[in-house]
Design a protein around this motif. Structure first.
Motif, PDB file in Angstrom:
ATOM      1  N   VAL A  41      46.272 -33.943  16.817  1.00  0.00           N
ATOM      2  CA  VAL A  41      45.979 -32.619  16.279  1.00  0.00           C
ATOM      3  C   VAL A  41      47.046 -31.653  16.775  1.00  0.00           C
ATOM      4  N   GLU A  42      47.692 -30.943  15.851  1.00  0.00           N
ATOM      5  CA  GLU A  42      48.647 -29.918  16.234  1.00  0.00           C
ATOM      6  C   GLU A  42      47.883 -28.756  16.851  1.00  0.00           C
ATOM      7  N   GLN A  43      48.385 -28.246  17.946  1.00  0.00           N
ATOM      8  CA  GLN A  43      47.717 -27.148  18.613  1.00  0.00           C
ATOM      9  C   GLN A  43      48.357 -25.837  18.186  1.00  0.00           C
ATOM     10  N   ASN A  44      47.741 -25.167  17.227  1.00  0.00           N
ATOM     11  CA  ASN A  44      48.198 -23.850  16.837  1.00  0.00           C
ATOM     12  C   ASN A  44      47.621 -22.846  17.818  1.00  0.00           C
ATOM     13  N   PHE A  45      48.351 -21.785  18.045  1.00  0.00           N
ATOM     14  CA  PHE A  45      47.874 -20.785  18.982  1.00  0.00           C
ATOM     15  C   PHE A  45      48.346 -19.413  18.562  1.00  0.00           C
ATOM     16  N   THR A  46      47.695 -18.435  19.124  1.00  0.00           N
ATOM     17  CA  THR A  46      48.156 -17.059  19.007  1.00  0.00           C
ATOM     18  C   THR A  46      48.355 -16.544  20.414  1.00  0.00           C
ATOM     19  N   GLU A  47      49.115 -15.484  20.531  1.00  0.00           N
ATOM     20  CA  GLU A  47      49.362 -14.894  21.839  1.00  0.00           C
ATOM     21  C   GLU A  47      48.505 -13.656  21.985  1.00  0.00           C
ATOM     22  N   THR A  48      47.950 -13.482  23.181  1.00  0.00           N
ATOM     23  CA  THR A  48      47.125 -12.303  23.443  1.00  0.00           C
ATOM     24  C   THR A  48      48.014 -11.073  23.560  1.00  0.00           C
ATOM     25  N   THR A  49      47.392  -9.921  23.444  1.00  0.00           N
ATOM     26  CA  THR A  49      48.103  -8.655  23.596  1.00  0.00           C
ATOM     27  C   THR A  49      48.684  -8.549  25.005  1.00  0.00           C
ATOM     28  N   ALA A  50      47.923  -9.016  25.999  1.00  0.00           N
ATOM     29  CA  ALA A  50      48.407  -8.964  27.388  1.00  0.00           C
ATOM     30  C   ALA A  50      49.670  -9.801  27.553  1.00  0.00           C
ATOM     31  N   ARG A  51      49.719 -10.973  26.940  1.00  0.00           N
ATOM     32  CA  ARG A  51      50.907 -11.831  27.030  1.00  0.00           C
ATOM     33  C   ARG A  51      52.110 -11.114  26.422  1.00  0.00           C
ATOM     34  N   SER A  52      51.920 -10.509  25.246  1.00  0.00           N
ATOM     35  CA  SER A  52      53.016  -9.790  24.589  1.00  0.00           C
ATOM     36  C   SER A  52      53.500  -8.630  25.444  1.00  0.00           C
ATOM     37  N   ALA A  53      52.571  -7.891  26.044  1.00  0.00           N
ATOM     38  CA  ALA A  53      52.944  -6.745  26.878  1.00  0.00           C
ATOM     39  C   ALA A  53      53.717  -7.197  28.112  1.00  0.00           C
ATOM     40  N   ILE A  54      53.249  -8.256  28.759  1.00  0.00           N
ATOM     41  CA  ILE A  54      53.931  -8.751  29.960  1.00  0.00           C
ATOM     42  C   ILE A  54      55.307  -9.304  29.615  1.00  0.00           C
ATOM     43  N   LYS A  55      55.397 -10.054  28.494  1.00  0.00           N
ATOM     44  CA  LYS A  55      56.709 -10.563  28.070  1.00  0.00           C
ATOM     45  C   LYS A  55      57.680  -9.418  27.822  1.00  0.00           C
ATOM     46  N   ALA A  56      57.211  -8.379  27.137  1.00  0.00           N
ATOM     47  CA  ALA A  56      58.074  -7.238  26.814  1.00  0.00           C
ATOM     48  C   ALA A  56      58.523  -6.511  28.080  1.00  0.00           C
ATOM     49  N   MET A  57      57.601  -6.256  29.000  1.00  0.00           N
ATOM     50  CA  MET A  57      57.944  -5.513  30.215  1.00  0.00           C
ATOM     51  C   MET A  57      58.864  -6.338  31.128  1.00  0.00           C
ATOM     52  N   MET A  58      58.577  -7.620  31.263  1.00  0.00           N
ATOM     53  CA  MET A  58      59.439  -8.460  32.108  1.00  0.00           C
ATOM     54  C   MET A  58      60.854  -8.543  31.526  1.00  0.00           C
ATOM     55  N   TRP A  59      60.934  -8.656  30.198  1.00  0.00           N
ATOM     56  CA  TRP A  59      62.258  -8.702  29.577  1.00  0.00           C
ATOM     57  C   TRP A  59      63.001  -7.389  29.787  1.00  0.00           C
ATOM     58  N   ARG A  60      62.293  -6.273  29.722  1.00  0.00           N
ATOM     59  CA  ARG A  60      62.947  -4.984  29.916  1.00  0.00           C
ATOM     60  C   ARG A  60      63.518  -4.866  31.323  1.00  0.00           C
ATOM     61  N   VAL A  61      62.831  -5.423  32.317  1.00  0.00           N
ATOM     62  CA  VAL A  61      63.350  -5.391  33.686  1.00  0.00           C
ATOM     63  C   VAL A  61      64.631  -6.230  33.767  1.00  0.00           C
ATOM     64  N   ILE A  62      64.586  -7.440  33.201  1.00  0.00           N
ATOM     65  CA  ILE A  62      65.756  -8.322  33.220  1.00  0.00           C
ATOM     66  C   ILE A  62      66.906  -7.692  32.430  1.00  0.00           C
ATOM     67  N   ALA A  63      66.610  -7.272  31.205  1.00  0.00           N
ATOM     68  CA  ALA A  63      67.652  -6.709  30.341  1.00  0.00           C
ATOM     69  C   ALA A  63      68.163  -5.379  30.891  1.00  0.00           C
ATOM     70  N   GLY A  64      67.279  -4.583  31.482  1.00  0.00           N
ATOM     71  CA  GLY A  64      67.692  -3.308  32.069  1.00  0.00           C
ATOM     72  C   GLY A  64      68.671  -3.512  33.213  1.00  0.00           C
ATOM     73  N   THR A  65      68.453  -4.561  33.978  1.00  0.00           N
ATOM     74  CA  THR A  65      69.365  -4.880  35.076  1.00  0.00           C
ATOM     75  C   THR A  65      70.749  -5.232  34.533  1.00  0.00           C
ATOM     76  N   VAL A  66      70.770  -6.029  33.473  1.00  0.00           N
ATOM     77  CA  VAL A  66      72.051  -6.393  32.856  1.00  0.00           C
ATOM     78  C   VAL A  66      72.737  -5.152  32.287  1.00  0.00           C
ATOM     79  N   THR A  67      71.969  -4.301  31.620  1.00  0.00           N
ATOM     80  CA  THR A  67      72.547  -3.077  31.045  1.00  0.00           C
ATOM     81  C   THR A  67      73.085  -2.165  32.145  1.00  0.00           C
ATOM     82  N   LEU A  68      72.363  -2.062  33.245  1.00  0.00           N
ATOM     83  CA  LEU A  68      72.829  -1.238  34.372  1.00  0.00           C
ATOM     84  C   LEU A  68      74.182  -1.751  34.870  1.00  0.00           C
ATOM     85  N   ILE A  69      74.285  -3.054  35.022  1.00  0.00           N
ATOM     86  CA  ILE A  69      75.539  -3.651  35.522  1.00  0.00           C
ATOM     87  C   ILE A  69      76.685  -3.430  34.531  1.00  0.00           C
ATOM     88  N   THR A  70      76.444  -3.696  33.246  1.00  0.00           N
ATOM     89  CA  THR A  70      77.535  -3.535  32.266  1.00  0.00           C
ATOM     90  C   THR A  70      77.902  -2.062  32.093  1.00  0.00           C
TER      91      THR A  70
END
Length: 186
Positions: A41-70
């Motif tokens: 059985v293929e396991q289809n899934f959806t992502e919770t709002t909390a997962r999306s928010a955490i992914k977005a915020m964590m990426w902003r920290v990582i990407a913000g660090t790169v932007t600060l350096i460049t």
């Protein structure tokens, strides 16, 4: 007599074929009754709002660090770099969250309970197109220097595109915030 013999052999062959099929079905039945599954059985899934928010915020920290350096590398000005990163953080955190929620509506490239590599690449490229335009605009409005803004946005684009594909691949294996949907038919 030979004709009757051939007919009998054909019927015996059919009987053997059906007997084999019945034995296979009996074996599958017993496996199922002992806790096995009928099929993969293929396991289809959806992502919770909390997962999306955490992914977005964590990426902003990582990407913000790169932007600060460049930004520091090309401008040499910490105040300017902090303005760019601050503006980037607030403008992109919300838009990335929205992008995650929109991508969640599509199951394209999702299989086996995770995003495929192709989906990760597509998400990274789609997001990076928006992010490059955003960074270029922010840098230009703050510095009024298109040459410096394009250097910052260009170097960010190259490095962060690869970084984001890796980031998406890591998140494809994180179970937090995945809601699996069981699909079955009777």
């Amino acid at each position: 007599m030979a004709r009757a013999q051939r007919k009998r052999e054909r019927y015996e062959a059919k009987l053997n074929e059906f007997t084999t099929k019945i034995q296979e079905l009996e074996k599958k039945k017993n496996e199922y009754l002992n806790g096995g599954s009928l099929a993969k059985v293929e396991q289809n899934f959806t992502e919770t709002t909390a997962r999306s928010a955490i992914k977005a915020m964590m990426w902003r920290v990582i990407a913000g660090t790169v932007t600060l350096i460049t930004t520091l590398k090309f401008s040499g000005n910490l105040t300017y770099a902090l303005k760019v990163v601050g503006s980037d953080f607030f403008s992109k955190a919300f838009t990335m969250f929205i992008g995650e929620r929109l991508m969640n509506k599509s199951s394209a490239g999702r299989k086996g309970g995770a995003d495929s590599a192709g989906r990760s690449i597509a998400k990274a490229l789609i997001w990076r197109l928006f992010a490059i335009a955003n960074t270029l605009t922010v840098c230009f409005f703050i510095s009024k220097d298109f040459s410096m803004a394009s250097k910052i946005a260009g170097s960010d684009a190259i490095f962060k595109t690869f970084l984001m594909v890796g980031y998406e691949r890591v998140w494809a294996n994180v179970e937090f915030g995945k809601e699996y949907q069981v699909e079955f038919a009777i």
